[in-house]
Design a protein around this motif. Structure first.
Motif, PDB file in Angstrom:
ATOM      1  N   THR A 340       0.828  -1.194   0.000  1.00 39.72           N
ATOM      2  CA  THR A 340       0.000   0.000   0.000  1.00 39.72           C
ATOM      3  C   THR A 340       0.866   1.249   0.000  1.00 39.72           C
ATOM      4  N   PRO A 341       0.336   2.395  -0.414  1.00 43.30           N
ATOM      5  CA  PRO A 341       1.091   3.637  -0.257  1.00 43.30           C
ATOM      6  C   PRO A 341       1.358   3.877   1.233  1.00 43.30           C
ATOM      7  N   VAL A 342       2.532   4.385   1.548  1.00 44.05           N
ATOM      8  CA  VAL A 342       2.912   4.587   2.950  1.00 44.05           C
ATOM      9  C   VAL A 342       3.639   5.912   3.114  1.00 44.05           C
ATOM     10  N   THR A 343       3.343   6.623   4.187  1.00 42.71           N
ATOM     11  CA  THR A 343       4.154   7.772   4.574  1.00 42.71           C
ATOM     12  C   THR A 343       4.870   7.401   5.869  1.00 42.71           C
ATOM     13  N   THR A 344       6.079   7.941   6.041  1.00 36.03           N
ATOM     14  CA  THR A 344       6.879   7.619   7.220  1.00 36.03           C
ATOM     15  C   THR A 344       7.799   8.784   7.533  1.00 36.03           C
ATOM     16  N   ASP A 345       8.507   8.695   8.652  1.00 38.25           N
ATOM     17  CA  ASP A 345       9.587   9.620   8.964  1.00 38.25           C
ATOM     18  C   ASP A 345      10.894   8.941   8.559  1.00 38.25           C
ATOM     19  N   TYR A 346      11.729   9.654   7.830  1.00 36.82           N
ATOM     20  CA  TYR A 346      13.044   9.136   7.456  1.00 36.82           C
ATOM     21  C   TYR A 346      14.065   9.728   8.422  1.00 36.82           C
ATOM     22  N   VAL A 347      14.624   8.892   9.285  1.00 40.93           N
ATOM     23  CA  VAL A 347      15.526   9.357  10.338  1.00 40.93           C
ATOM     24  C   VAL A 347      16.958   9.031   9.931  1.00 40.93           C
ATOM     25  N   ALA A 348      17.783  10.066   9.797  1.00 41.89           N
ATOM     26  CA  ALA A 348      19.108   9.904   9.217  1.00 41.89           C
ATOM     27  C   ALA A 348      20.201  10.460  10.131  1.00 41.89           C
ATOM     28  N   VAL A 349      21.433  10.036   9.845  1.00 43.55           N
ATOM     29  CA  VAL A 349      22.622  10.565  10.513  1.00 43.55           C
ATOM     30  C   VAL A 349      23.237  11.620   9.600  1.00 43.55           C
ATOM     31  N   SER A 350      23.526  12.787  10.152  1.00 47.79           N
ATOM     32  CA  SER A 350      24.123  13.853   9.350  1.00 47.79           C
ATOM     33  C   SER A 350      25.520  13.469   8.891  1.00 47.79           C
ATOM     34  N   ASP A 351      25.828  13.782   7.650  1.00 47.78           N
ATOM     35  CA  ASP A 351      27.148  13.465   7.111  1.00 47.78           C
ATOM     36  C   ASP A 351      28.241  14.299   7.772  1.00 47.78           C
ATOM     37  N   THR A 352      27.868  15.412   8.405  1.00 44.06           N
ATOM     38  CA  THR A 352      28.866  16.260   9.065  1.00 44.06           C
ATOM     39  C   THR A 352      29.010  15.953  10.554  1.00 44.06           C
ATOM     40  N   SER A 353      28.219  15.011  11.071  1.00 46.11           N
ATOM     41  CA  SER A 353      28.284  14.685  12.494  1.00 46.11           C
ATOM     42  C   SER A 353      29.662  14.140  12.861  1.00 46.11           C
ATOM     43  N   LYS A 354      30.173  14.573  14.016  1.00 49.53           N
ATOM     44  CA  LYS A 354      31.438  14.051  14.528  1.00 49.53           C
ATOM     45  C   LYS A 354      31.205  12.843  15.426  1.00 49.53           C
ATOM     46  N   HIS A 355      29.949  12.467  15.548  1.00 45.97           N
ATOM     47  CA  HIS A 355      29.587  11.328  16.402  1.00 45.97           C
ATOM     48  C   HIS A 355      28.649  10.394  15.636  1.00 45.97           C
ATOM     49  N   LYS A 356      29.077   9.973  14.488  1.00 42.92           N
ATOM     50  CA  LYS A 356      28.190   9.166  13.638  1.00 42.92           C
ATOM     51  C   LYS A 356      27.781   7.851  14.284  1.00 42.92           C
ATOM     52  N   GLU A 357      28.727   7.193  14.960  1.00 38.20           N
ATOM     53  CA  GLU A 357      28.405   5.921  15.622  1.00 38.20           C
ATOM     54  C   GLU A 357      27.301   6.117  16.651  1.00 38.20           C
ATOM     55  N   GLU A 358      27.470   7.120  17.522  1.00 39.12           N
ATOM     56  CA  GLU A 358      26.467   7.380  18.554  1.00 39.12           C
ATOM     57  C   GLU A 358      25.143   7.838  17.938  1.00 39.12           C
ATOM     58  N   ALA A 359      25.227   8.627  16.883  1.00 42.31           N
ATOM     59  CA  ALA A 359      24.005   9.093  16.219  1.00 42.31           C
ATOM     60  C   ALA A 359      23.252   7.918  15.611  1.00 42.31           C
ATOM     61  N   TYR A 360      23.992   7.003  14.986  1.00 44.90           N
ATOM     62  CA  TYR A 360      23.349   5.812  14.413  1.00 44.90           C
ATOM     63  C   TYR A 360      22.675   4.988  15.501  1.00 44.90           C
ATOM     64  N   GLN A 361      23.371   4.806  16.638  1.00 47.07           N
ATOM     65  CA  GLN A 361      22.797   4.007  17.719  1.00 47.07           C
ATOM     66  C   GLN A 361      21.465   4.593  18.178  1.00 47.07           C
TER      67      GLN A 361
END
Length: 471
Positions: A340-361
């Motif tokens: 079916t058609p679906v809307t959602t929130d796309y939750v992403a890690v910023s490419d400029t983040s200095k804490h990508k691991e923690e942001a992903y977690q």
């Protein structure tokens, strides 16, 4: 990359400013300034992903989501309690949840090199466009390390060009609202697995009366003015792939038999069966889909599950009959159920983040356990069982006037079954494509051309739009 990002954002911001001119404005400059002031004290705490786990980490989450709709205080407190040393700083881009305003402010923040660790996009177009600008970091290595597949763990597959840049949060599938009293009157059961042929048959049997007091079997709220185009893709959107008017490679998908089949369905129901509200009435009378259903002018309404918060009735639109819910219909009985058609929130890690691991977690937690803690929406995560969905639905329905009139079992069953088709990144000229197809459909439904001519003309115009945008 930073130069490319900033230059690209400049052009996106121009488009955003134009698109947002008609929307309401909220001045949260002070809030942004206040949160910026804290950046200097937190950004020096850690400068690489190799920082010791004991060092405190402050992550900045940029979102359009309001406290009322997203329960942020409870959700973020739960995460921080279970992850000592990590704090989540909420940057609310619109106090009223205006996604256009929020997107514009997010682009400005990015262009100003603010500290951004986690981003939320409200639709596939915003997600795809900002991935193309390099704003979101790929998550594939983290996902591989954690040992799961997005297409298996979630109901929404967020792959773009073979990579994953975001995980899906809430899950708003389309479904069919049913006036159960009308079904009982006609001797019809609540469908749990049905086709568009079944849907047309139900609509015909539910239609009653003539003239101004006629009750129609169903109401389709589109297309109109290049919007609500879901109603011209009814037999495309329930397919695993190829659910859009454009293919993934940017070419036209209007030669898909399911596009023509959708037109045939709409014409049959309106012109032959006379079971759907006439398109001319929708346009000339500026009909509202809520009124059509809740005033019992139409017995069925195909719509998005954002209606969960309203189907039990509100002060503005009260409920005076029993409501049930059915899944989005299939084309053939042998097709998989639930697409079916679906809307959602796309939750992403910023490419400029200095804490990508923690942001992903955080992103992984928020899109799984965090959705249950939040308790405001149905999660896209497949790890949520029927009992948990039922509990969330209880909470949502408790905010309506007459939850006892809603067939909760049919609603829960439909939501659990639902899943999204593959995302196709929208083209920059998508609006032109929609407008052209909408105009050709109007000629068809207003008896100015037949179906074959409509398909041919729509394809010709879309091909011309594609060619013009390649120059």
């Amino acid at each position: 990359m930073k130069k490319i990002w900033t230059a690209g954002l400049a052009s996106v911001m121009v488009v955003g400013l134009l698109a947002g001119c008609g929307s309401d404005k909220t001045d949260d400059t002070k809030k942004t300034t206040d949160t910026n002031a804290s950046t200097d004290t937190t950004s020096n705490t850690s400068t690489t992903d190799d920082t010791k786990k004991s060092d405190p980490v402050n992550l900045r989450l940029y979102t359009y989501g309001t406290e009322e709709a997203y329960n942020w205080k409870k959700t973020l407190t739960a995460y921080q309690d279970s992850h000592p040393g990590v704090t989540i700083e909420l940057v609310q881009l619109s106090e009223k949840g205006d996604t256009q305003e929020a997107t514009k402010k997010l682009d400005l923040a990015a262009a100003s090199s603010e500290q951004i660790d986690i981003l939320m996009f409200s639709d596939a177009a915003a997600y795809a466009q900002r991935v193309a600008l390099g704003m979101a970091a790929p998550l594939d290595d983290y996902i591989t390390k954690d040992g799961y597949k997005v297409e298996e763990d979630y109901k929404v597959d967020t792959h773009l060009n073979g990579k994953v840049y975001a995980l899906p949060g809430k899950f708003n599938p389309w479904y069919v609202l049913l006036n159960k009293d009308h079904l009982d009157e006609a001797g019809l059961t609540v469908p749990t697995d049905w086709t568009w042929d079944d849907y047309a048959d139900y609509a015909k049997k539910l239609t009653k009366g003539e003239g101004a007091t006629k009750r129609y079997g169903t109401y389709f709220h589109g297309p109109q003015n290049g919007g609500w185009m879901e109603y011209l893709k009814l037999k495309m959107e329930n397919q695993p792939q190829g659910s859009e008017f454009l293919k993934a490679d940017g070419s036209s998908n209007l030669d898909d038999p399911n596009f023509k089949a959708t037109l045939e369905l709409r014409v049959k129901m309106e012109k032959e069966d006379k079971s759907s509200v006439p398109y001319s009435d929708m346009i000339s009378q500026k009909l509202a889909y809520r009124n059509q259903f809740f005033n019992q002018s139409a017995s069925m309404l195909t719509i998005g599950s954002w209606m969960n918060t309203e189907i039990g009735g509100t002060d503005k639109v009260p409920l005076t009959f029993h409501v049930a819910v059915a899944p989005f219909p299939k084309n053939n009985a042998s097709d998989p159920t639930g697409l079916t058609p679906v809307t959602t929130d796309y939750v992403a890690v910023s490419d400029t983040s200095k804490h990508k691991e923690e942001a992903y977690q955080f992103v992984r937690w928020y899109t799984t356990e965090g959705q249950v803690v939040q308790g405001k929406n149905i999660p896209a995560w497949n790890g949520v069982n029927s009992d948990q969905v039922a509990s969330i639905i209880d909470t949502i329905l408790s905010g309506t006037k007459n939850p006892e009139l809603v067939d909760k079992a049919s609603l829960v069953d439909t939501l659990v079954k639902s899943k999204a088709s593959q995302i196709i990144a929208p083209a920059s000229y998508q609006a032109e494509v929609y407008k052209a197809i909408n105009e050709e459909y109007e000629k068809l439904i207003l008896d100015k051309q037949d179906i074959d001519t409509t398909v041919a003309n729509a394809k010709k115009r879309v091909d011309e739009i594609i060619a013009a945008n390649k120059k």
